[in-house]
Design a protein around this motif. Sequence first.
Motif, PDB file in Angstrom:
ATOM      1  N   SER A  12     -11.579  -0.459   4.760  1.00  0.00           N
ATOM      2  CA  SER A  12     -11.910  -1.620   3.932  1.00  0.00           C
ATOM      3  C   SER A  12     -10.644  -2.276   3.395  1.00  0.00           C
ATOM      4  O   SER A  12      -9.558  -1.686   3.414  1.00  0.00           O
ATOM      5  CB  SER A  12     -12.777  -1.170   2.749  1.00  0.00           C
ATOM      6  N   PRO A  13     -10.765  -3.510   2.909  1.00  0.00           N
ATOM      7  CA  PRO A  13      -9.617  -4.147   2.264  1.00  0.00           C
ATOM      8  C   PRO A  13      -9.078  -3.320   1.089  1.00  0.00           C
ATOM      9  O   PRO A  13      -7.862  -3.245   0.895  1.00  0.00           O
ATOM     10  CB  PRO A  13     -10.177  -5.486   1.789  1.00  0.00           C
ATOM     11  N   ASP A  14      -9.964  -2.675   0.334  1.00  0.00           N
ATOM     12  CA  ASP A  14      -9.510  -1.834  -0.770  1.00  0.00           C
ATOM     13  C   ASP A  14      -8.721  -0.623  -0.267  1.00  0.00           C
ATOM     14  O   ASP A  14      -7.765  -0.189  -0.894  1.00  0.00           O
ATOM     15  CB  ASP A  14     -10.693  -1.363  -1.620  1.00  0.00           C
ATOM     16  N   GLY A  15      -9.120  -0.089   0.887  1.00  0.00           N
ATOM     17  CA  GLY A  15      -8.390   1.021   1.468  1.00  0.00           C
ATOM     18  C   GLY A  15      -6.995   0.605   1.892  1.00  0.00           C
ATOM     19  O   GLY A  15      -6.033   1.343   1.697  1.00  0.00           O
ATOM     20  N   PHE A  16      -6.877  -0.597   2.454  1.00  0.00           N
ATOM     21  CA  PHE A  16      -5.572  -1.122   2.832  1.00  0.00           C
ATOM     22  C   PHE A  16      -4.694  -1.297   1.598  1.00  0.00           C
ATOM     23  O   PHE A  16      -3.531  -0.910   1.589  1.00  0.00           O
ATOM     24  CB  PHE A  16      -5.738  -2.441   3.584  1.00  0.00           C
ATOM     25  N   ALA A  17      -5.280  -1.855   0.525  1.00  0.00           N
ATOM     26  CA  ALA A  17      -4.535  -2.028  -0.725  1.00  0.00           C
ATOM     27  C   ALA A  17      -4.106  -0.669  -1.281  1.00  0.00           C
ATOM     28  O   ALA A  17      -2.989  -0.516  -1.782  1.00  0.00           O
ATOM     29  CB  ALA A  17      -5.384  -2.780  -1.747  1.00  0.00           C
ATOM     30  N   ARG A  18      -4.980   0.330  -1.154  1.00  0.00           N
ATOM     31  CA  ARG A  18      -4.648   1.674  -1.643  1.00  0.00           C
ATOM     32  C   ARG A  18      -3.464   2.255  -0.862  1.00  0.00           C
ATOM     33  O   ARG A  18      -2.568   2.873  -1.440  1.00  0.00           O
ATOM     34  CB  ARG A  18      -5.866   2.577  -1.536  1.00  0.00           C
ATOM     35  N   LEU A  19      -3.462   2.055   0.444  1.00  0.00           N
ATOM     36  CA  LEU A  19      -2.349   2.538   1.256  1.00  0.00           C
ATOM     37  C   LEU A  19      -1.045   1.865   0.841  1.00  0.00           C
ATOM     38  O   LEU A  19      -0.018   2.533   0.689  1.00  0.00           O
ATOM     39  CB  LEU A  19      -2.606   2.283   2.735  1.00  0.00           C
ATOM     40  N   LEU A  20      -1.074   0.562   0.654  1.00  0.00           N
ATOM     41  CA  LEU A  20       0.135  -0.147   0.243  1.00  0.00           C
ATOM     42  C   LEU A  20       0.622   0.336  -1.112  1.00  0.00           C
ATOM     43  O   LEU A  20       1.819   0.555  -1.318  1.00  0.00           O
ATOM     44  CB  LEU A  20      -0.112  -1.654   0.220  1.00  0.00           C
ATOM     45  N   GLU A  21      -0.307   0.497  -2.042  1.00  0.00           N
ATOM     46  CA  GLU A  21       0.054   1.002  -3.369  1.00  0.00           C
ATOM     47  C   GLU A  21       0.664   2.402  -3.262  1.00  0.00           C
ATOM     48  O   GLU A  21       1.686   2.694  -3.881  1.00  0.00           O
ATOM     49  CB  GLU A  21      -1.189   1.035  -4.249  1.00  0.00           C
TER      50      GLU A  21
END
Length: 91
Positions: A12-21
């Motif tokens: 998900s987009p949130d998962g991508f954001a979590r990876l970047l964070e």
Amino acid sequence: MVGSESLELLLSPDGFARLLEFAVERDVDPAELGRFLMRLFMPGYEHVFRHTDRAMFEGVLEQRSHKVFLNQNEIEQIRGEYRKGPFSSYS
């Protein structure tokens, strides 16, 4: 740890954001990042990655230091060996 999140979240987009964070805030372990990417993009990896230690210990796969990076043949070897066990509901 990002690698232990559900595949649904990771895609998900949130998962991508979590990876970047995760990557920005911590020193990212290359094996952890590799495991994450393999779960997303390597067919069948999601079903076998927790069993690589066992597969190497039991001689299903050759022992090596980087247990994270499996190819399709190795994934199929693990699935074939343990089809009646952990993967009995996965075809």
